[in-house]
Design an enzyme around this catalytic site. Structure first.
Site, PDB file in Angstrom:
ATOM      1  N   LEU A  39      14.268  44.071  -5.736  1.00 56.41           N
ATOM      2  CA  LEU A  39      15.138  43.450  -5.773  1.00 56.41           C
ATOM      3  C   LEU A  39      15.964  44.579  -4.467  1.00 56.41           C
ATOM      4  O   LEU A  39      15.916  45.756  -4.654  1.00 56.41           O
ATOM      5  CB  LEU A  39      16.094  43.188  -6.118  1.00 56.41           C
ATOM      6  N   THR A  42      11.700  46.842   0.952  1.00 54.88           N
ATOM      7  CA  THR A  42      11.722  48.180   1.904  1.00 54.88           C
ATOM      8  C   THR A  42      13.697  48.516   2.339  1.00 54.88           C
ATOM      9  O   THR A  42      13.304  50.345   2.252  1.00 54.88           O
ATOM     10  CB  THR A  42      10.368  47.708   3.499  1.00 54.88           C
ATOM     11  N   SER A 141       7.017  43.756   4.883  1.00 59.23           N
ATOM     12  CA  SER A 141       5.941  44.677   6.333  1.00 59.23           C
ATOM     13  C   SER A 141       5.478  45.337   5.359  1.00 59.23           C
ATOM     14  O   SER A 141       5.834  45.850   4.520  1.00 59.23           O
ATOM     15  CB  SER A 141       6.490  44.684   7.583  1.00 59.23           C
ATOM     16  N   GLY A 177       8.481  54.769  18.402  1.00 63.67           N
ATOM     17  CA  GLY A 177       9.306  53.991  18.830  1.00 63.67           C
ATOM     18  C   GLY A 177      10.051  55.055  17.750  1.00 63.67           C
ATOM     19  O   GLY A 177      10.625  55.696  17.466  1.00 63.67           O
ATOM     20  N   HIS A 434      42.343  55.258  21.637  1.00 71.19           N
ATOM     21  CA  HIS A 434      42.646  56.889  22.268  1.00 71.19           C
ATOM     22  C   HIS A 434      42.911  58.493  21.267  1.00 71.19           C
ATOM     23  O   HIS A 434      44.263  57.946  20.726  1.00 71.19           O
ATOM     24  CB  HIS A 434      43.879  56.981  23.730  1.00 71.19           C
TER      25      HIS A 434
END
Length: 457
Positions: A39, A42, A141, A177, A434
């Site tokens: 579970l 990837t 994938s 990439g 800031h």
């Protein structure tokens, strides 16, 4: 052959699959979730989480090496790769346990095994058939390679790179990439001599050209070598190393070749084509509501053409669960999905690139670039970089592109600006604390609203 049924059957337990399961369960549906491995898929086990853990270890190495810049006497004794893996695996293990607990809490039935779609809304696992009123395909994938380039030995993909138990001296990374530049960044921080080879004209070619230039400048400073606009022609390996050949006639020697040429849809062998699912180049084709051409069969995540990002799959999983429940969720705007490359420095973006904005709105698109040199917190962190904001003519902000350390955290505000179709005049009055890096977003919008403070317009 025994059978089991549920309101919803999901094939694949990664980000898309488990998000669909949990949301459907919340909406009162009975859910069967089929996963052949663990579970989390990837992203949790071989992708986002482990790579970001390695990148954080790399940042710690850099901090130790550069302590003197901040007046702190530190030295880097070395990198204990076994210790790095122990830290990384600890993070994965805690998240995995949490995910298993959530599946139990949502009363999702998790079936372990390889599922095959056999038609209708039925998936078969080891002789048992599971049929849902609806079916979601979410098989994710895999790491791609190039034709004729076989993975093995010294030629590895990201999966092997994540478990490497030694630190090489020299590495060639094939592909500039997201995956390629992240691993290049890690290895460079660990003291490795890295060369990236990218066939397209620039690193992170899917990003705005401004982001590529900023990243390339930073990588040159970090002595990360890269060759862009040059094609790979072959690789030979022996017990001593690997020799990489380029179209230019040049050869590169290295200990390892990392193949990072993208990820392909994990659809082969799951019965999709045989069941009549409409496919193109291995991807499952859906409409904007993620319906396939088959009744009551949906697809989410990396198998659907588009950005291969865990948070896209996650959002699509939720969308499909709500669609099935009749809640009529708003279709997901792909351009509104934030994209982050966690290299040093980071690259983050949402919305359109300048080229895409000009294509859509004409050449009157306005842009403003704010250099992080003018941002106090960035100076404290000693990071260089910039923020580029793109505005439609007489319209809202349509693209935000950020480069610099930690800008991945700024993308939260940037995606609200894009997705809520804010005008610079809407953002300019908002007060940014800031010193923070978010002030850079504030300054850029002040400038686009016609009242630049710390910049000359």
């Amino acid at each position: 052959m025994s059978d089991a049924g549920a309101d919803l059957v999901i094939l694949g337990g990664g980000s898309g699959g488990y998000a669909a399961a949990f949301r459907a369960a919340e909406l009162g549906q009975s859910v069967i979730l089929i996963e052949k491995d663990k579970l989390g898929g990837t992203c949790l086990h071989r992708g986002c989480i482990p790579t970001k853990a390695l990148l954080h270890a790399a940042e710690v190495a850099d901090t130790a090496r550069e302590g003197e810049q901040f007046g702190v006497k530190t030295t880097l004794e070395g990198v204990d790769i076994a210790g790095v893996h122990k830290y990384k695996d600890g993070v994965i293990s805690r998240l995995y346990k949490g995910l298993q607990g959530l599946a139990k809490a949502h009363k999702v039935t998790v079936v372990e095994g390889t599922g095959t779609f056999v038609g209708g809304t039925t998936v078969e696992v080891d002789g048992t058939r599971y049929t849902g009123k609806n079916l979601v395909l979410a098989t994710g994938s895999y790491s791609k390679t190039l034709p004729g380039l076989e993975l093995g030995g010294r030629i590895i993909a990201s999966d092997e790179a994540l478990t490497l138990d030694w630190i090489p001296e020299k590495v060639v990374v094939l592909g500039g990439g997201v995956i390629g530049v992240e691993f290049a960044s890690v290895w460079a921080s660990f003291g490795v001599d890295v060369t990236i080879v990218e066939a397209l004209p620039r690193l992170v070619p899917a990003e705005d050209e401004f982001a590529s230039k900023q990243l390339e400048r930073a990588f040159r400073r970090r002595k990360i070598n890269f060759k862009t606009g040059v094609k790979f022609t072959g690789a030979k390996q022996d017990e001593n190393g690997v020799t990489v050949s380029l179209e230019s006639g040049e050869t590169l020697e290295a200990d390892l070749l990392l193949v990072a040429v993208g990820r392909g849809p994990n659809t082969a062998g799951h019965g999709y084509e045989e069941a009549g699912v409409r496919m193109e180049r291995g991807f499952v084709i859906t409409d904007e509501r993620l319906r396939t051409n088959l009744p009551n069969v949906y697809a989410v995540g990396d198998i659907v053409p588009g950005l291969q990002l865990a948070h896209r799959g996650f959002a699509q999983g939720i969308f499909v669960a709500e669609e099935i429940a009749g809640l009529e969720p708003k279709a997901i705007d792909e351009a509104g999905i934030p994209r982050v490359t966690y290299s040093h420095p980071e690259v983050a973006s949402v919305g359109l690139s300048e080229a895409a904005a000009k294509e859509r709105y004409g050449s009157d698109v306005q842009t403003f670039t704010y250099d992080l040199a003018g941002n106090g917190k960035s100076q404290i962190l000693k990071t260089s970089g910039a923020i580029k904001v793109i505005k439609a003519p007489d319209g809202p902000v349509v693209g935000l592109h950020l480069v610099g350390d930690r800008v991945g955290e700024l993308i939260g505000e940037a995606q609200l600006i894009y997705n809520w179709e804010a005008f610079p005049e809407d953002v300019a009055p908002l007060i940014h604390a800031h010193p923070t890096q978010t002030e850079a977003l504030g300054e850029a919008h002040l400038a686009l609203a016609g009242k630049p403070l710390h910049v000359h317009s």
